[in-house]
Motif scaffolding. Structure first.
Motif, PDB file in Angstrom:
ATOM      1  N   LEU A 187     -26.152 -24.410  28.474  1.00 52.84           N
ATOM      2  CA  LEU A 187     -26.391 -25.841  28.187  1.00 52.84           C
ATOM      3  C   LEU A 187     -25.247 -26.230  27.364  1.00 52.84           C
ATOM      4  CD1 LEU A 187     -27.944 -28.555  28.409  1.00 52.84           C
ATOM      5  CD2 LEU A 187     -29.267 -27.805  26.450  1.00 52.84           C
ATOM      6  N   SER A 188     -24.838 -25.841  26.399  1.00 47.58           N
ATOM      7  CA  SER A 188     -23.840 -26.339  25.295  1.00 47.58           C
ATOM      8  C   SER A 188     -22.444 -26.048  26.122  1.00 47.58           C
ATOM      9  CB  SER A 188     -23.620 -25.311  24.242  1.00 47.58           C
ATOM     10  OG  SER A 188     -22.728 -25.645  23.303  1.00 47.58           O
ATOM     11  N   GLU A 199     -33.222 -24.830  29.400  1.00 47.04           N
ATOM     12  CA  GLU A 199     -33.212 -24.331  27.780  1.00 47.04           C
ATOM     13  C   GLU A 199     -34.689 -24.518  27.117  1.00 47.04           C
ATOM     14  OE1 GLU A 199     -32.857 -24.784  23.576  1.00 47.04           O
ATOM     15  OE2 GLU A 199     -33.108 -26.146  25.318  1.00 47.04           O
ATOM     16  N   ALA A 200     -35.267 -25.547  27.600  1.00 54.18           N
ATOM     17  CA  ALA A 200     -36.917 -26.108  27.081  1.00 54.18           C
ATOM     18  C   ALA A 200     -37.556 -24.977  27.390  1.00 54.18           C
ATOM     19  CB  ALA A 200     -37.128 -27.368  27.542  1.00 54.18           C
ATOM     20  N   ASP A 253     -24.908 -35.491  35.545  1.00 55.47           N
ATOM     21  CA  ASP A 253     -26.077 -35.729  34.817  1.00 55.47           C
ATOM     22  C   ASP A 253     -27.362 -35.105  35.322  1.00 55.47           C
ATOM     23  OD1 ASP A 253     -24.907 -37.528  33.101  1.00 55.47           O
ATOM     24  OD2 ASP A 253     -25.060 -39.162  34.531  1.00 55.47           O
ATOM     25  N   LEU A 290     -27.031 -31.270  34.236  1.00 53.05           N
ATOM     26  CA  LEU A 290     -27.283 -31.325  32.884  1.00 53.05           C
ATOM     27  C   LEU A 290     -28.924 -31.530  32.637  1.00 53.05           C
ATOM     28  CD1 LEU A 290     -25.401 -30.855  30.237  1.00 53.05           C
ATOM     29  CD2 LEU A 290     -25.743 -33.421  29.741  1.00 53.05           C
ATOM     30  N   ALA A 291     -29.475 -32.290  33.387  1.00 55.41           N
ATOM     31  CA  ALA A 291     -30.986 -32.314  33.123  1.00 55.41           C
ATOM     32  C   ALA A 291     -31.546 -30.802  33.496  1.00 55.41           C
ATOM     33  CB  ALA A 291     -31.380 -33.422  34.046  1.00 55.41           C
ATOM     34  N   ARG A 330     -22.428 -29.293  28.701  1.00 59.32           N
ATOM     35  CA  ARG A 330     -22.225 -30.604  27.764  1.00 59.32           C
ATOM     36  C   ARG A 330     -20.764 -30.775  27.653  1.00 59.32           C
ATOM     37  NH1 ARG A 330     -27.615 -29.858  24.148  1.00 59.32           N
ATOM     38  NH2 ARG A 330     -29.024 -31.171  25.344  1.00 59.32           N
ATOM     39  N   ARG A 368     -29.147 -21.773  26.151  1.00 59.68           N
ATOM     40  CA  ARG A 368     -28.516 -22.612  25.062  1.00 59.68           C
ATOM     41  C   ARG A 368     -26.851 -22.604  25.292  1.00 59.68           C
ATOM     42  NH1 ARG A 368     -30.661 -21.456  18.911  1.00 59.68           N
ATOM     43  NH2 ARG A 368     -29.329 -23.450  18.725  1.00 59.68           N
ATOM     44  N   GLU A 391     -30.906 -28.717  30.439  1.00 57.86           N
ATOM     45  CA  GLU A 391     -31.956 -29.137  29.666  1.00 57.86           C
ATOM     46  C   GLU A 391     -33.316 -28.298  29.866  1.00 57.86           C
ATOM     47  OE1 GLU A 391     -31.289 -33.072  29.170  1.00 57.86           O
ATOM     48  OE2 GLU A 391     -29.410 -32.914  27.866  1.00 57.86           O
ATOM     49  N   GLU A 392     -33.788 -28.687  31.116  1.00 54.30           N
ATOM     50  CA  GLU A 392     -35.228 -28.105  31.274  1.00 54.30           C
ATOM     51  C   GLU A 392     -35.270 -26.636  31.189  1.00 54.30           C
ATOM     52  OE1 GLU A 392     -38.999 -27.910  32.109  1.00 54.30           O
ATOM     53  OE2 GLU A 392     -37.973 -29.743  31.374  1.00 54.30           O
TER      54      GLU A 392
END
Length: 550
Positions: free
Chosen positions: A173-174, A348-349, A338, A341-342, A177, A170, A345-346
């Motif tokens: 990712l933050s 983190e998920a 981008d 970031l993708a 971003r 997290r 995000e994956e």
């Protein structure tokens, strides 16, 4: 395990030396004899907060020393290591009080604070009683106790690890971003700055080189003739030429002159080589200081442009190459942002899903263990004259964290139809003691080794078969680890492996408390007194012997 307790000039105790061992130990005595004073002395050496005026009247200081056995796998070792205290197989804790209220504590002769003593005490001793706020009544401990009962240590460790990984993902990712948003806001400026820097192509150390070139060229007009004359003196028409002629002549005569000519030829050869090198350097210097107005203008323009660029970006000129690389990386990050970031995000998920799975497994273990714990504790209650009461472990959802998704609270209901409530708020004093005993019996033997357990009048308000049931359970607990009990119950006292009598005596206007370990005959007399009261009869002695043999 507590091995020894030595008390000097504390409260009403002038001197007391007690030796302990494994199993069940009991402290008995008439009401007001001072059993609570003895527990107060133990609490004092362990750092528990108590009365300010602890010193016996007339004494210069009061002191208590406690000696504990400390096996290699004991939970106290980790804390002792943090405190920088060496510990072997025994641990000596000492604390002194002065009449002015000042207190000093030592662990293995190392001076420590009261807070350190309390932290250590939490690993050495559990106190259970009607006003117990350090043990089973503390709701903050209930989840840990449930996890221990559930053998959930691996699942808890997996949940903590998954939580930490999720939080790391997290944060990454933050941060990505935020960095991408900031980079996008300055993307146009970045593109212009990178194009300008890459077109200029600054080099590390370039400013110093340009300054030196300019200095030499400016000096060239007035110094060139001098350097040219030096070169002429050294060149083919000067010293270098003369030395070459001399060397050739000597070499021609060497066959007739022998080895001494060879040595001279070697030295002249070295001299010729050095002279030639010096002439070459001077020739290069003459080239550098040759005055060319156009070349000087080019050097100065490059130097001025380099310094302007450095001022523009507010860095030293030598840092422009590194700045160009940094800005290029930021620009590349914008262009590839981008996709990165993708990916984050994956990641983190995935970390979140891993945490949720680990926490769900931990929750499952807790739910199953809560049901089993409730059944086992409730099964203990009838023998403790709490047959109408019920016990349950309530699990309440909390915000996700490293400990999972719920907290645990031990709740009781004393009668059918009565409301449920936290154990420390619903049960009365006598009921509470028995609930705690039932819970402790069920929890004993789960997880790590048991600390010394102290029960303060846990049998208050019960007698007969109920008191006998309490005694049996305390004796069973003592097989798991050391148990000390302050009791008024002969049924409990009869189960003891060691028995001390506490007495309060008054002589010459002074009151003091004495503590005596009883032998077999003295135990009979004490238990008979507990049964019969002030007048001990033969029938009471017979009943005491029957209890001790039962």
């Amino acid at each position: 395990m507590l091995l020894e307790l030595h008390i000097r000039d504390l409260l009403l105790i002038e001197r007391a030396d007690l030796e302990f061992g494994p199993g069940l130990g009991v402290l008995t005595g008439e009401t007001g004899a001072g059993k609570s004073v003895l527990l107060g002395a133990l609490g004092f050496v362990l750092g528990w907060r108590g009365k300010a005026d602890m010193v016996r009247e007339g004494a210069a200081a009061g002191e208590v020393e406690a000696v504990f056995a400390l096996p290699d796998d004991h939970a106290a070792h980790e804390l002792l290591e943090e405190l920088g205290i060496a510990a072997g197989d025994e641990l000596v804790i000492r604390r002194r009080a002065r009449p002015d209220g000042r207190k000093q504590g030592w662990i293995n002769d190392r001076r420590v604070s009261g807070e350190s003593l309390r932290a250590l005490a939490a690993r050495l001793v559990e106190l259970h009683g009607q006003h117990d706020d350090r043990g089973l009544l503390d709701p903050r401990r209930h989840r840990a106790l449930l996890d221990r009962f559930a053998d959930a240590t691996p699942a808890l460790a997996a949940t903590r690890a998954a939580w930490n990984e999720w939080q790391r993902a997290r944060r990454s990712l933050s941060e990505a971003r935020e960095a991408l948003e900031a980079a996008r806001a300055e993307a146009d400026w970045l593109a212009h700055a990178v194009a300008e820097l890459e077109a200029f192509a600054p080099e590390e150390g370039e400013e110093e080189r340009l300054v030196e070139q300019r200095r030499l060229m400016r000096a060239g007009a007035r110094r060139r003739e001098e350097v040219a004359r030096v070169l002429a003196l050294l060149g083919d028409e000067g010293a270098e030429g003369h030395l070459a002629d001399a060397l050739r002549a000597l070499e021609a005569a060497a066959s007739d002159l022998g080895e001494r000519a060879d040595a001279a030829i070697a030295h002249l050869g070295h001299a010729y080589d050095h002279l030639a090198d010096g002439a070459a350097e001077i020739a290069a210097l003459l080239e550098d200081i040759s005055f060319d107005p156009e070349r000087l203008e080019t050097v100065e323009e490059r130097l001025f442009a380099l310094r302007d660029l450095a001022r523009k970006h507010k860095v030293p000129a030598d840092e422009l190459p590194a700045l160009a690389q940094s800005l290029r990386a930021r620009l590349d990050a914008v262009e590839a942002g981008d996709a990165r970031l993708a990916a984050l995000e994956e990641e983190e998920a995935g970390a979140r899903r891993a945490f949720e799975a680990a926490a769900a497994e931990l929750s499952r273990l807790r739910r199953e263990a809560a049901g089993a714990l409730d059944r086992e504790v409730t099964a203990e209650l009838p023998a403790l004259r709490l047959g109408a009461a019920r016990f349950r472990t309530a699990l309440h959802a909390v915000e996700a964290g490293p400990e999972g998704l719920e907290r645990a609270v031990f709740e009781v209901r004393t009668n059918p139809g009565a409301p449920w409530g936290p154990i420390d708020r619903i049960a009365s004093g006598g009921e509470l003691s028995r609930f705690l005993l039932a819970l402790k019996v069920v929890l004993a033997g789960r997880g790590e080794a048991q600390p010394t357990m102290i029960f303060d009048e846990i049998d208050r308000g019960v007698g007969g078969a109920t008191a006998d049931a309490v005694g049996r359970r305390l004796a069973a607990l003592a097989r798991q680890g050391q148990v000390l009990v302050v009791t008024h119950s002969p049924q409990v006292a009869a189960r003891a492996d060691r028995h001390w009598r506490v007495m309060k005596e008054t002589a010459a206007g002074r009151t003091r408390i004495t503590v005596t370990q009883l032998d077999a005959d003295e135990r009979v007399e004490e238990i008979a007194r507990m049964m019969a009261g002030e007048t001990v009869t033969d029938q009471a002695r017979a009943a005491a012997r029957a209890l001790l043999e039962g």
